[in-house]
Design an enzyme around this catalytic site. Structure first.
Site, PDB file in Angstrom:
ATOM      1  N   TRP A 160      84.581  15.935  58.892  1.00 18.96           N
ATOM      2  CA  TRP A 160      83.409  16.371  59.659  1.00 18.96           C
ATOM      3  C   TRP A 160      83.728  17.628  60.481  1.00 18.96           C
ATOM      4  O   TRP A 160      82.926  18.556  60.567  1.00 18.96           O
ATOM      5  CB  TRP A 160      83.035  15.210  60.578  1.00 18.96           C
ATOM      6  CG  TRP A 160      81.700  15.202  61.212  1.00 18.96           C
ATOM      7  CD1 TRP A 160      80.984  16.256  61.686  1.00 18.96           C
ATOM      8  CD2 TRP A 160      80.897  14.033  61.468  1.00 18.96           C
ATOM      9  NE1 TRP A 160      79.815  15.812  62.229  1.00 18.96           N
ATOM     10  CE2 TRP A 160      79.738  14.455  62.100  1.00 18.96           C
ATOM     11  CE3 TRP A 160      81.072  12.671  61.241  1.00 18.96           C
ATOM     12  CZ2 TRP A 160      78.731  13.557  62.521  1.00 18.96           C
ATOM     13  CZ3 TRP A 160      80.083  11.789  61.651  1.00 18.96           C
ATOM     14  CH2 TRP A 160      78.925  12.226  62.276  1.00 18.96           C
ATOM     15  N   LEU A 200      69.687  23.718  63.838  1.00 21.86           N
ATOM     16  CA  LEU A 200      69.040  23.133  62.665  1.00 21.86           C
ATOM     17  C   LEU A 200      69.486  23.812  61.368  1.00 21.86           C
ATOM     18  O   LEU A 200      69.672  23.141  60.348  1.00 21.86           O
ATOM     19  CB  LEU A 200      67.521  23.240  62.825  1.00 21.86           C
ATOM     20  CG  LEU A 200      66.679  22.632  61.696  1.00 21.86           C
ATOM     21  CD1 LEU A 200      66.956  21.149  61.536  1.00 21.86           C
ATOM     22  CD2 LEU A 200      65.197  22.879  61.958  1.00 21.86           C
ATOM     23  N   ARG A 225      77.045  16.964  52.891  1.00 22.71           N
ATOM     24  CA  ARG A 225      77.526  15.628  53.223  1.00 22.71           C
ATOM     25  C   ARG A 225      76.644  14.484  52.722  1.00 22.71           C
ATOM     26  O   ARG A 225      77.064  13.321  52.812  1.00 22.71           O
ATOM     27  CB  ARG A 225      77.755  15.514  54.735  1.00 22.71           C
ATOM     28  CG  ARG A 225      78.830  16.471  55.265  1.00 22.71           C
ATOM     29  CD  ARG A 225      80.131  16.375  54.477  1.00 22.71           C
ATOM     30  NE  ARG A 225      81.188  17.246  55.025  1.00 22.71           N
ATOM     31  CZ  ARG A 225      82.398  17.313  54.501  1.00 22.71           C
ATOM     32  NH1 ARG A 225      82.730  16.627  53.421  1.00 22.71           N
ATOM     33  NH2 ARG A 225      83.302  18.123  55.047  1.00 22.71           N
ATOM     34  N   THR A 230      67.731  32.566  60.032  1.00 21.94           N
ATOM     35  CA  THR A 230      67.966  32.658  61.482  1.00 21.94           C
ATOM     36  C   THR A 230      66.916  31.942  62.326  1.00 21.94           C
ATOM     37  O   THR A 230      67.277  31.370  63.355  1.00 21.94           O
ATOM     38  CB  THR A 230      68.135  34.121  61.938  1.00 21.94           C
ATOM     39  OG1 THR A 230      67.032  34.884  61.467  1.00 21.94           O
ATOM     40  CG2 THR A 230      69.423  34.717  61.385  1.00 21.94           C
ATOM     41  N   HIS A 275      83.262  21.587  59.796  1.00 22.34           N
ATOM     42  CA  HIS A 275      82.037  22.373  59.988  1.00 22.34           C
ATOM     43  C   HIS A 275      82.148  23.081  61.334  1.00 22.34           C
ATOM     44  O   HIS A 275      81.897  22.494  62.371  1.00 22.34           O
ATOM     45  CB  HIS A 275      80.819  21.459  59.896  1.00 22.34           C
ATOM     46  CG  HIS A 275      80.678  20.852  58.536  1.00 22.34           C
ATOM     47  ND1 HIS A 275      79.888  21.391  57.560  1.00 22.34           N
ATOM     48  CD2 HIS A 275      81.302  19.790  57.962  1.00 22.34           C
ATOM     49  CE1 HIS A 275      79.997  20.682  56.444  1.00 22.34           C
ATOM     50  NE2 HIS A 275      80.854  19.698  56.671  1.00 22.34           N
ATOM     51  N   ARG A 304     100.134   7.089  70.932  1.00 21.02           N
ATOM     52  CA  ARG A 304      99.081   7.001  69.915  1.00 21.02           C
ATOM     53  C   ARG A 304      99.485   7.581  68.548  1.00 21.02           C
ATOM     54  O   ARG A 304      98.666   7.577  67.643  1.00 21.02           O
ATOM     55  CB  ARG A 304      97.817   7.726  70.413  1.00 21.02           C
ATOM     56  CG  ARG A 304      98.007   9.168  70.920  1.00 21.02           C
ATOM     57  CD  ARG A 304      98.028  10.223  69.852  1.00 21.02           C
ATOM     58  NE  ARG A 304      98.334  11.542  70.383  1.00 21.02           N
ATOM     59  CZ  ARG A 304      97.415  12.484  70.565  1.00 21.02           C
ATOM     60  NH1 ARG A 304      96.180  12.282  70.251  1.00 21.02           N
ATOM     61  NH2 ARG A 304      97.779  13.669  71.040  1.00 21.02           N
TER      62      ARG A 304
END
Lengths: 325, 325, 325, 325
Positions: C92, C191, C201, C71, C95, C174
């Site tokens: 990606w 972080l 990754r 934490t 996550h 599109r």
């Protein structure tokens, strides 16, 4: 099978059935945990035995929703199997509170199934909503669009099959498949987050295609937790937020107390005044919409469209590039 | 009741039963969704029909766990009813991926039940672990501690009852209740996050009291998803991380290839060298622990301790301050 | 500008600079909050004044990481602006602990920029890893693949431009753009979660393309929180999990205590024995890899490649279908 | 220090200052990332250079909030250092989207600081709100409550100090400390979730004590992101949800279009009719509240109360049981 878990006949009736959405997509309710009674049980932190009247459960659920006590509705969970075009999947995946397992194009061969918008859905760029559509496009434009799409998809599928035939890695072979291609996933969410998902995705500002999925899922929620569904319709879906300025204006037009509400005769708050109080032109239009009588939407499932897993699997399987069967 | 949902007899056997923990606490599995087969089904994004061999499911589940493909295990969900001292609840609640509904001291009258550590658990401040305990405290200190606790709890409970008797708001009446007091909640988590919770909470560095809860929950997981449980024991619980420096040292001591592993005769990496490579004294001790043969922990539930919801509810109810019954 | 917030010169040096990735992508660090000292401050819940030695901060950060006290590292936050092919974006986005704002194809005109794999990256389906690639494809296959891609992209872009020219809604125009097309987003993560993202990754099992992004982001983390980065390399990136069976085997090959580790002369655990203990052939190979001396990866940024926001914006802008400028 | 990051003078003015809350608590803003401009930048996925008019940013932020495009406001982050009674901490921690590091009673010695409600806050159990308080309690009850609290806290603190003196593990010594005791933590949240936290915690239904913290935090948000704060006040804090039935009733009382809103003369919807349409008595009262002119709350910080970190640390330090200094 026999279980001591809370079981809901209306949900069991559709469990494992596949409901078609768009031209090649589907939604299937494959599992559920709990129902309205479990929302109440969690809210009361009560023991498992003993029963409550439906009217008491209904009252509590409505109270919880009105007052944003949302955690008890996290105690109900629904699991779905869905197939949708990738551009829809990309909108859907933004709801981060779900558990998701999607078919991997690195590992699996992708079925060559693509979404083609129907004639009615082929519309022009909206003038009022920068990310929406409205009005009809000319039929000859639709005709040409469909031709172009078919050509593109044919070539794209051929290239995919050719690369696979040359044994190129699947994770590379798939990079030029178009966003209209169907993908599929298992998707699980608790009832609180699911109702929030539905609020955003049945909204007219959501893209029409994802709304079709939201309609079917709403019909499934109605079967799993009918009282929570009803409270959601009354307080969220058909509710509207009066802003601080809206309330200021309305307080001058109506009076309310325990005896009811009544109009203040002759009271008017004009657009100029609303603008002076801080509302933009767009917000004035929004205020008018809020004060209109609400709709009574109904997301009842059409059971006659329900298919078996086998039928759906067959369609998918047959669309995988042929040389690899 | 009848259901088409995946149903697990070993879980049904304990469903709704209450397992005692500590002196007045409990854990009960009140609902579950899915099992090992549903982890596999999600990983394969497969249709509902067709069956797989247990050995195939086991192989896949072990592969997924080794390679951190954790999302399929989010597809299984367990719901518990638990009672624990508040200092335990405060540690437990830090796991944010759960859904929780706790009894509210603002709304409900709290039962006057408090946790008293047993003689064996009454230990001194650990010298090696700044947040742990070790060794036994003198019996006379334990005796005095128990007397002081009883006095404090008596007074604290009297004050609580007196304030309620004076009709003081419950949210204020409860503010001097001690952290040893029991609270309870409904608690729901998916299998992936639950196994992570267990890894942290059966760990010897976790406080002894919360570990007792983790042991019981582990026994419940073993019944709901036995293959996932086994993979967790082998790869997480009894696994240890070799750090970069550890690997550097070990690579000089053993050689390995497809034929197996063998020691390099005479190879030694001394403490001085390990320190020079960056390990602290504590890390050298940790390395020795990693290289010891692992334990074979077993979290089998003791079914003879299982109580009914009625029995447990009665104890709670009778502990609510008497004037309000 | 002046600030009282923690400020890191090595991060300021690259703040707002754009680092190219793949043929048209980029990553830019656009903001950060805190650094290693803030991890320590949160772990100690200490007041803002007073300073600690770097060696103390380093020791604490390494201790926290080894013992999964994760934490405190949530207290550091990094924000990026990135552009990547859609098939990379789809990996990606899984996550879920990130905050993301992606360019909307419903609202904006998309630049016609597509990813073309380089010759070296154009590989065959891996035999050992069902979702990977390995070995080189024949040059003539690469040549034809590039030609096919170019043709597909040309047609796809033409159709997009034609539909926009006919004023068809952007959200429909599109839908046949390919997954190789670039999209972009703002992406923010703390972080703790960022290091977890990087672990997954930069892993060789991740697709090569997303690994290039992870490498650049790792270089940025190294500048924002160098001690946390170093601990991550030592304990996570270059760490490996010994399973229960691995430990059983190793305990027979080496002995360890506070004085260091040494090989047990002549000790061998053969493949047959490892299989009998439950390891698959694949796991035996994995064990050999764990016991090899680790790499010393380095994710240092190459500052010479850094571009300005203006330059990058210009490339994007010029790739938007021309008739709409 | 110098930084290229977005910097907000009004936030810098209070950064690291401690604002007292209750008798021994505090809130300090210790770091922030971004501001209103960064919400816009993320929403537009725009490059870092170039400037926009404040009025444009304001318009966009208000549009985003009205239409529940909440992700851009996740791009702003605030970090706080707070001290509060444990019963407040237990309510606060339920907001799971925060990063938190709390002082550990297993590791640290706890300062003997306890919350004593003021005379005005010492109220009776509410009749209308089962989890609230209202009206004043008799002064003699307050007097006795304070005496009882002081006695309990003295004994509880003595027992804590005695156990520590006997070297009993801290994790056990603290179990009979009361919920009125202060704890502290670092707490970090993004702006989207923080505004949601504030909506729930400045609400009159939240316990008075946690509301005091919410008021100070609201004042800090006002300095970091004033336009987002203003939109929150206008659309959330002072907004009210009209339910489906409310809208039905109101649509008969007022008419609205682009020219403004006006009352329909003589229109009345009585309580009987509202009940028949499904509103409970409580909901009719709620409707009346919604239609009242809103308040204009203001959460401006009082800078004259701001203390330094040193002063606050000293008070905490001196309250730690004396024999251990």
């Amino acid at each position: 099978m026999e279980t001591k878990r809370p079981t809901i006949p209306a949900a069991e009736e559709i469990l494992g059935g596949y409901f078609p959405v768009l031209d090649h997509g589907f939604v299937s309710l494959v599992d559920y945990m709990g129902s309205d009674e479990d929302v109440e049980r969690a809210a009361r932190v009560s023991y498992g035995y003993g029963t409550r009247k439906v009217s008491q459960t209904r009252g509590l659920i409505r109270y919880l929703r009105r007052h944003r006590h949302t955690t008890p509705s996290e105690m109900v969970e629904l699991k779905f199997h869905c197939a949708m075009p990738m551009f829809v999947a990309r909108q859907w995946i933004r709801h981060r509170t779900a558990s998701v397992n999607e078919t991997s194009g690195r590992y699996s061969l992708m079925p060559l199934l693509f979404y083609t918008p129907g004639k009615d859905q082929f519309q022009l760029q909206s003038r009022s909503n920068n990310q929406g559509r409205e009005g009809g496009a000319p039929p000859e434009v639709y005709k040409e669009a469909v031709e172009r799409w078919e050509r593109l998809r044919k070539e794209s599928g051929d290239t995919y099959a050719w690369l696979l035939g040359e044994d190129v890695a699947r994770e590379l072979a798939r990079i030029d498949l178009p966003l209209s291609m169907y993908t599929q996933w298992y998707w699980k969410m608790d009832l609180h987050n699911l109702l929030h998902f539905l609020s955003l995705r049945v909204d007219p500002r959501a893209q029409w295609e994802i709304r079709q999925y939201a309609h079917v899922i709403a019909g499934m929620v109605k079967r799993v937790a009918p009282l929570s569904y009803e409270a959601w319709v009354d307080y969220d879906l058909e509710g509207r937020v009066l802003t601080r300025v809206d309330r200021d204006a309305l307080s001058r037009l109506v009076a309310a107390d325990e005896a009811g509400v009544h109009a203040r005769d002759g009271a008017v708050v004009g657009a100029q005044e609303l603008k002076a109080a801080g509302l933009s032109a767009r917000e004035i239009t929004e205020l008018a919409e809020k004060l209109r009588a609400p709709d009574h939407p109904d997301f009842e499932l059409d059971l006659s469209t329900m298919k078996t897993a086998e039928d759906v699997a067959k369609e998918m399987y047959e669309a995988v590039p042929g040389t690899f069967e």
